[in-house]
Write a protein that holds these residues in place. Structure first.
Motif, short mmCIF file in Angstrom:
data_model
loop_
_atom_site.label_atom_id
_atom_site.label_comp_id
_atom_site.label_asym_id
_atom_site.label_seq_id
_atom_site.Cartn_x
_atom_site.Cartn_y
_atom_site.Cartn_z
N TYR A 89 0.72 -1.12 0.16
CA TYR A 89 0.02 0.25 -0.12
C TYR A 89 0.99 1.29 0.00
CZ TYR A 89 0.83 1.47 4.80
OH TYR A 89 1.20 2.15 6.01
N VAL A 90 0.36 2.40 -0.66
CA VAL A 90 1.11 3.62 -0.86
C VAL A 90 0.16 4.73 0.19
CG1 VAL A 90 2.03 5.50 -2.09
CG2 VAL A 90 2.01 3.05 -3.00
N ARG A 91 0.86 5.33 0.92
CA ARG A 91 0.27 6.65 1.61
C ARG A 91 1.06 7.82 1.61
NH1 ARG A 91 -2.44 10.43 2.85
NH2 ARG A 91 -3.47 10.71 4.56
N HIS A 93 1.12 12.08 1.66
CA HIS A 93 0.22 13.18 1.83
C HIS A 93 0.67 14.25 0.67
CE1 HIS A 93 0.33 11.11 6.01
NE2 HIS A 93 -0.97 11.84 6.03
N CYS A 138 -0.92 1.63 8.33
CA CYS A 138 -1.47 2.98 8.46
C CYS A 138 -2.82 3.02 9.48
CB CYS A 138 -2.38 3.30 7.04
SG CYS A 138 -3.04 5.22 7.13
N ALA A 196 11.09 15.17 6.48
CA ALA A 196 11.27 14.56 5.32
C ALA A 196 11.39 15.79 4.05
CB ALA A 196 9.85 13.93 4.88
N ASP A 198 9.60 15.71 1.34
CA ASP A 198 8.42 16.04 0.63
C ASP A 198 7.60 17.59 1.31
OD1 ASP A 198 7.97 14.29 2.59
OD2 ASP A 198 6.12 13.53 2.18
N TYR A 206 6.81 17.14 5.60
CA TYR A 206 6.21 16.09 6.35
C TYR A 206 7.00 15.93 7.45
CZ TYR A 206 3.95 11.79 8.03
OH TYR A 206 3.21 10.99 8.80
N HIS A 237 8.06 4.43 -1.56
CA HIS A 237 8.28 3.98 -0.30
C HIS A 237 9.25 4.70 0.60
CE1 HIS A 237 4.89 1.28 -0.73
NE2 HIS A 237 5.56 0.51 -1.80
N ARG A 242 14.25 5.73 4.29
CA ARG A 242 13.00 5.98 4.83
C ARG A 242 13.50 5.59 6.55
NH1 ARG A 242 7.79 2.64 3.85
NH2 ARG A 242 6.98 4.20 5.42
N GLY A 250 2.36 3.85 10.86
CA GLY A 250 2.88 4.03 9.82
C GLY A 250 3.30 5.43 9.55
N ASN A 253 6.62 6.24 10.42
CA ASN A 253 7.84 5.54 9.40
C ASN A 253 8.14 6.57 8.46
OD1 ASN A 253 7.73 2.09 10.22
ND2 ASN A 253 6.24 3.35 11.09
N LYS A 255 9.12 8.56 5.42
CA LYS A 255 9.78 8.37 4.06
C LYS A 255 10.67 9.65 3.51
CE LYS A 255 5.61 7.21 2.30
NZ LYS A 255 4.45 6.56 1.19
N TRP A 256 11.54 9.40 2.68
CA TRP A 256 12.08 10.53 2.15
C TRP A 256 12.67 11.28 3.20
CZ3 TRP A 256 6.76 10.69 0.84
CH2 TRP A 256 6.36 9.62 -0.42
N TYR A 276 -3.73 12.06 13.39
CA TYR A 276 -3.32 10.65 14.24
C TYR A 276 -3.07 10.68 15.90
CZ TYR A 276 -1.69 9.89 9.57
OH TYR A 276 -1.70 9.84 8.13
N1 LIG Z 1 7.56 11.73 4.15
C1 LIG Z 1 6.51 11.09 4.30
N2 LIG Z 1 6.67 9.90 5.20
C2 LIG Z 1 5.44 9.20 5.25
C3 LIG Z 1 4.19 9.73 4.66
C4 LIG Z 1 4.24 10.99 3.80
O1 LIG Z 1 3.13 11.22 3.34
N3 LIG Z 1 5.51 11.46 3.91
N4 LIG Z 1 3.09 9.07 5.13
C5 LIG Z 1 3.05 8.37 6.34
C6 LIG Z 1 1.97 7.58 6.45
S1 LIG Z 1 0.53 8.08 7.14
C7 LIG Z 1 2.14 5.99 6.30
S2 LIG Z 1 0.59 5.04 6.78
C8 LIG Z 1 3.19 5.41 5.89
C9 LIG Z 1 2.91 4.48 4.68
O2 LIG Z 1 4.04 4.07 4.25
P1 LIG Z 1 4.11 3.30 2.61
O3 LIG Z 1 3.63 4.54 1.83
O4 LIG Z 1 5.59 2.99 2.15
O5 LIG Z 1 3.32 2.24 2.55
O6 LIG Z 1 4.06 6.23 5.61
C10 LIG Z 1 4.41 7.21 6.31
N5 LIG Z 1 5.51 8.45 5.96
#
Ligand SMILES: Nc1nc2c(c(=O)[nH]1)N[C@H]1C(S)=C(S)[C@@H](COP(=O)(O)O)O[C@H]1N2
Ligand SMILES: [Mo]
Length: 423
Positions: A89-91, A93, A138, A196, A198, A206, A237, A242, A250, A253, A255-256, A276
């Motif tokens: 799954y991809v989440r 923002h 998530c 991050a 983004d 973020y 991802h 990350r 999630g 966790n 990313k970027w 959250y």
């Molecule tokens: N930089 C960054 N990290 C992020 C997010 C994001 O939008 N930007 N979304 C978060 C949320 S709410 C979740 S549930 C997970 C989703 O990870 P995935 O897309 O690798 O499944 O990343 C998290 N890390």
């Protein structure tokens, strides 16, 4: 965010909010209309922030396209203990940032110290390589079930907003040590913040944070991952790096990853402070006070049936059908039992574990995949199947969504129920 400027760039970034409900709220603030000619000047200045998104697997059903949010159909989750990268799954923002490896930098700051450690991807790869297999879920997973009880605000996730993967990279603990965080200083700090690459229309990134013990304890297993299931971390991802925070929601966790800050305060980001968090079923958007609830970290125990899927037609063989699904608990708690019923809870069948890794709690980070044979009384042509899991703290799931309803639709862990037609 528009704050005196054109609102169009905001809509381009957050197209999910460009809906009749929001337009209605804004209508009472309208002070006039731009001359169409001036309006063109504004719009021609904009480029689509989502023009450079990665290509995605067709099985990922989008809950929103821009930003991209998607999950695979539930049935496919239980086919593999490790979820394949392209159907994970991809989440997102915000738009996926376009990061070049040769210019990538990760900063590590320890509050109160003037020296900031800056690492390239190569520098990070020089740290001892660690792997951890962990489920990431998530907070909004299974929101659509809560939404049916009473509408909530958020993406309408099914039960597949989670996945299990082997994440490989440097240990956060070892990187913090290299940045000069010594054992006897740890008590001066409470949180580890992540920022991050983004960013929103105002340039703010973020971000999220975790409690410090999670990152400095050897048993926390927090990884700064550059690989996912043995492959280069995909762009969706978090390429190139990350944070993987096993057992934790999630949203933390990150990313970027651009920056890590060891701090006395939590992250002040919107996602840590104004999202959250859980509330009482009686709290509504007029009474909610986000400062009054703690941010979600470890997730509660949950489970779901993935095969058959809701409303499917199933062949009865030898007087039974087989259900399959996942169960998982946050905080490294191990699943110890999964109970399945097809007579409204009068009889419970204990599921068999098909995949369950050997790690003991509180370091059991992966989901458990289970299956269960269910007897079908002769002549039955419709059936409801329900599931609940029990973790190693003997915590189990609440029976009904009514009692755990919350306005944002998070922590959706009531019994999972599906209806099937039998033939
Ligand atoms: N930089 C960054 N990290 C992020 C997010 C994001 O939008 N930007 N979304 C978060 C949320 S709410 C979740 S549930 C997970 C989703 O990870 P995935 O897309 O690798 O499944 O990343 C998290 N890390
Ligand atoms: Mo999330």
């Amino acid at each position: 965010m528009a704050a005196g400027n054109a609102v169009d760039p905001f809509w381009m970034l957050y197209s999910i909010h460009l809906n009749p409900h929001v337009l209605n709220i804004l209508e009472k603030y309208r002070i006039g209309n731009l001359d169409p000619k001036d309006n063109n000047d504004v719009v021609s200045d904009m480029s689509d922030p989502f023009a450079n998104e990665p290509t995605r697997h067709p099985l990922l059903k989008p809950a929103s396209e821009k930003p991209f949010n998607a999950e695979a159909p539930e049935y496919i989750l239980v086919e593999n203990f490790l979820t394949p990268n392209d159907i994970f799954y991809v989440r997102n923002h915000l738009p996926v940032p376009d990061i070049q490896v040769d210019t990538y930098a990760l900063e590590v700051e320890i509050e109160g110290k003037s020296k900031i450690l800056t690492l390239s991807l190569d520098d990070l790869k020089k740290f001892p390589k660690h792997s951890v297999t962990s489920t990431v879920m998530c907070a909004g997973n299974r929101r659509s079930e809560m939404h049916k009880v009473k509408p909530v605000k958020g993406l309408n996730w099914g039960a597949a907003a989670l996945g299990n993967a082997t994440w490989t990279g440097a240990s956060l603990r070892e990187v913090l040590e290299a940045a000069g965080l010594s054992e006897n200083e740890i008590d001066k700090y409470q949180h580890i913040q992540f920022e991050a690459y983004d960013t929103d229309t105002t340039g703010s990134p973020y971000g999220a944070s975790i409690p410090i013990w999670k990152g400095v304890d050897r048993r926390g297993d927090v990884i700064l991952a550059y690989e996912m299931n043995g492959e280069t971390l995909p762009r969706d991802h978090g390429f190139p790096v990350r944070a993987v925070v096993p057992g934790v929601v999630g949203a933390r966790n990150v990313k970027w990853l651009a920056k890590i800050i060891v701090a006395s305060e939590e992250s002040q980001s919107h996602w840590q402070q104004k999202d959250y968090k859980g509330f009482s079923p009686s709290t509504d958007w007029d009474t909610v006070d986000y400062s009054k609830s703690p941010s979600i970290q470890e997730l509660p125990v949950t489970s779901a049936i993935c095969q058959p899927m809701n409303n499917a037609t199933v062949d009865v063989k030898d007087g039974k059908i087989t259900a399959k699904g996942y169960a998982w608990s946050g905080g490294g708690q191990e699943i110890v039992r999964v109970d399945v019923s097809c007579d409204g809870g009068k009889t419970w069948h204990v599921a068999k574990f098909d995949f369950h890794d050997a790690n003991k709690s509180p370091q059991h980070w992966s989901w458990t995949l289970w299956s269960c044979d269910l007897p079908v009384p002769k002549g039955t042509n419709k059936m409801e199947i329900i599931v609940k899991a029990v973790d190693s703290s003997y915590n189990t799931q609440p029976e009904l969504f009514e009692n755990i309803w919350n306005l944002r639709g998070v922590l959706n862990n009531a019994y999972h129920r599906i209806k099937v037609n039998l033939k």
